[in-house]
Each structure stands twice: as C-alpha cells, then as structure tokens.
Design a protein around this motif. Sequence first.
Motif, mmCIF file in Angstrom:
data_model
loop_
_atom_site.group_PDB
_atom_site.id
_atom_site.type_symbol
_atom_site.label_atom_id
_atom_site.label_comp_id
_atom_site.label_asym_id
_atom_site.label_seq_id
_atom_site.Cartn_x
_atom_site.Cartn_y
_atom_site.Cartn_z
ATOM 1 N N ARG A 21 0.824 -1.219 0.000
ATOM 2 C CA ARG A 21 0.000 0.000 0.000
ATOM 3 C C ARG A 21 0.856 1.266 0.000
ATOM 4 O O ARG A 21 0.567 2.247 0.694
ATOM 5 N N SER A 210 -1.368 -5.865 -8.159
ATOM 6 C CA SER A 210 -1.534 -5.872 -6.701
ATOM 7 C C SER A 210 -2.972 -5.584 -6.295
ATOM 8 O O SER A 210 -3.417 -6.002 -5.222
ATOM 9 N N ARG A 211 -3.725 -4.904 -7.162
ATOM 10 C CA ARG A 211 -5.117 -4.575 -6.835
ATOM 11 C C ARG A 211 -6.077 -5.723 -7.136
ATOM 12 O O ARG A 211 -7.273 -5.609 -6.870
ATOM 13 N N GLN A 212 -5.580 -6.807 -7.724
ATOM 14 C CA GLN A 212 -6.440 -7.963 -8.021
ATOM 15 C C GLN A 212 -6.440 -8.990 -6.888
ATOM 16 O O GLN A 212 -7.136 -9.995 -6.975
ATOM 17 N N VAL A 213 -5.671 -8.750 -5.862
ATOM 18 C CA VAL A 213 -5.541 -9.729 -4.777
ATOM 19 C C VAL A 213 -6.884 -9.998 -4.107
ATOM 20 O O VAL A 213 -7.214 -11.139 -3.756
ATOM 21 N N GLY A 214 -7.683 -8.946 -3.926
ATOM 22 C CA GLY A 214 -8.985 -9.118 -3.276
ATOM 23 C C GLY A 214 -9.883 -10.081 -4.023
ATOM 24 O O GLY A 214 -10.518 -10.959 -3.415
ATOM 25 N N GLU A 215 -9.936 -9.958 -5.350
ATOM 26 C CA GLU A 215 -10.769 -10.857 -6.148
ATOM 27 C C GLU A 215 -10.231 -12.281 -6.097
ATOM 28 O O GLU A 215 -11.004 -13.245 -6.065
ATOM 29 N N ARG A 217 -8.718 -13.641 -3.581
ATOM 30 C CA ARG A 217 -9.113 -14.189 -2.283
ATOM 31 C C ARG A 217 -10.570 -14.632 -2.296
ATOM 32 O O ARG A 217 -10.924 -15.674 -1.741
ATOM 33 N N ARG A 218 -11.417 -13.832 -2.931
ATOM 34 C CA ARG A 218 -12.849 -14.173 -2.954
ATOM 35 C C ARG A 218 -13.117 -15.421 -3.771
ATOM 36 O O ARG A 218 -13.964 -16.241 -3.420
ATOM 37 N N ARG A 219 -12.432 -15.553 -4.895
ATOM 38 C CA ARG A 219 -12.712 -16.693 -5.766
ATOM 39 C C ARG A 219 -11.975 -17.951 -5.299
ATOM 40 O O ARG A 219 -12.387 -19.070 -5.612
ATOM 41 N N ALA A 285 -8.722 -10.651 -12.722
ATOM 42 C CA ALA A 285 -7.964 -11.236 -11.614
ATOM 43 C C ALA A 285 -7.170 -12.447 -12.089
ATOM 44 O O ALA A 285 -6.016 -12.635 -11.696
#
Length: 313
Positions: A21, A210-215, A217-219, A285
Amino acid sequence: MSSLDPVILFFLLGLVAGLLRSELKLPGALYDSLSIFLLLAIGLKGGQGLATQPLAPLLPQVAAAVALGVVQTLLAFGALRWLFGFDRPDAAATAAHYGSVSVATYAVATAWLAARAIDVEPQMAVLLAVMEVPAILVGIMLARGIDRRTDWAALSHEAFLGKGVTLLLGGMAIGWAAGPDGLQPISPLFVDLFKGVLALFLLEMGLIVSRQVGELRRRGLALVVFGVAMPLLSAPLGAATGVALGLSVGGTTVLATLAASASYIAVPAAMRIAVPQANPALSLAGALGVTFPFNLLVGIPLYHRLAVALVGS
C-alpha cells in the motif's frame, strides 16, 4: 538465468509497492501513453521486417493463428464451465481473455530473446494482431449465442478497430511502407528507448496486479489453478503450431508465449459491450493477477526450453 531481467524487476517493484500500500502511483495519462508507444513500436518493427519479404507465405500462418485462438477459447470455456463451475457468462468472458493475447507479455518475450541474441521472425507482430480478434467473437457466441438482437456492427467495430488492433496494424503499415531506411530517423525513439518504456509500463502493471488480490481471495484456489494450468496447456499448442509452420526457435518461443498469455486490454473492452452480465473483475484477476506474473517470472524461459526441445538449438 543468473539474474532477473531489469524489466521484470520493475514489475516486481510495482507489485510489492502495491501490496504494501505504498503511495507510488503513475498518472493515468502516462500509462495510456506508454501503451500507445509499445503498440506502435511493436507494429513498426514488424512492418519493417515485412517490407523485406513476400506477404503471400504469411496466409497459412495467419490461418493457423486464428485456429489456435479459437481452439484455446473453446478449451478454456469447457474447463471453466465444467471443471471450475463458472456460470456461462463468466466462463465465456474469461475464456475470451485466455483465447486472446497480451501485448505486454509479447513485448517482454521479444526483449528477453533479443537480450540473448535469439532472432524472431518479423511476422510475429502480424500474428499478435490477428490473435486479438477470434477469441472475442467466439466468446460472445459462447456467452449468448447468435440471435437477431446481436449488434454485430458495434461488436465488429470494437473487435477489429479497437485501440490495440488499430495501433498494431497501423504501425505495421507505416513500417512496411517506410521500410528499414525510412524508419531510421525515428529509430532512436521507437527502438533505442523501447526497453526503458517497457520497464515503466511493467512498473504500472505490477501496481495493477496488486489490486487484483482481493478478487483472488474471494474466488479462491480455482482461479489460481486455472490461471497457471491454462498457459501450461496453451503453450505446447502454440509451440506445436510454430513447429508445424516451420518457425525458428525464437518464433516458436514467441508463438508459445502468445498462446499462453491472456488479454487485459482488447477483450475487457469488447466484453463490457457484448456480455455486460459477466463479472470483469473475475477475468482480470485471473489474467493479470495470476497468468501475467506467471508468464513473466516462469513461463517465458520455460517456453523457450520447450521450443529448443522441439526445434533444436
């Protein structure tokens, strides 16, 4: 390799900075400018090479590239739909990303080969442009079929006249018309600065990944497994196609890399128009968060070894 290529280190810098970040951020206008530069530079180089050879022998290679893109899209759709449980719109949209190609991965592969004095056929830039389109059309048909409501004029315009294809084909036309001698005055910009611009572009790509990490984690694990398994399946198909077409080790490596890559520019724009119910974050992602870094860090050297094994050193 004794050390990582500097352009890949720039990608890793952006990735780590994004994950931590950091306040590091490139202006959006600069990112667009770098994209335009890379697309034009790749097109000019390909056109310059095409000016020195007849165009008719390219037709079988273009046909093979189209067939390769179609087959990859169908394979990806089947895997996503029936092995990974994606719904039809998401499976079709994601499959289109993986049936198409990544310009950035192509640029890194050609720079990697150039650093090792490995020649690549000039028509690979033509195949790069050709392979952008078939997956888009196949993905649309897989998502919703063909009916009277399909706006083929809008979709064809997006597929054939999108920014990426226009700049690649336009650059090739300029390079072909001007020839090697005519391009000499602009070669300090488009040739000498290419790798430096690619490094800045990959710095931004690292931040985007780095901004695709959230997706991711969800998938969960499914997207990661597919994002690695699909290039490992597609690369041998691309390499085998290169061997069948009589390409050199460098050309076979590039075609394997193109087959293993996934689009993140042309296809997302077309899918937003054609398949609005698909989740674009899911496709990006996988393509950006998994497949792109995998190809940069592991894939390209691996595909080169495969090409050497098939073609010979």
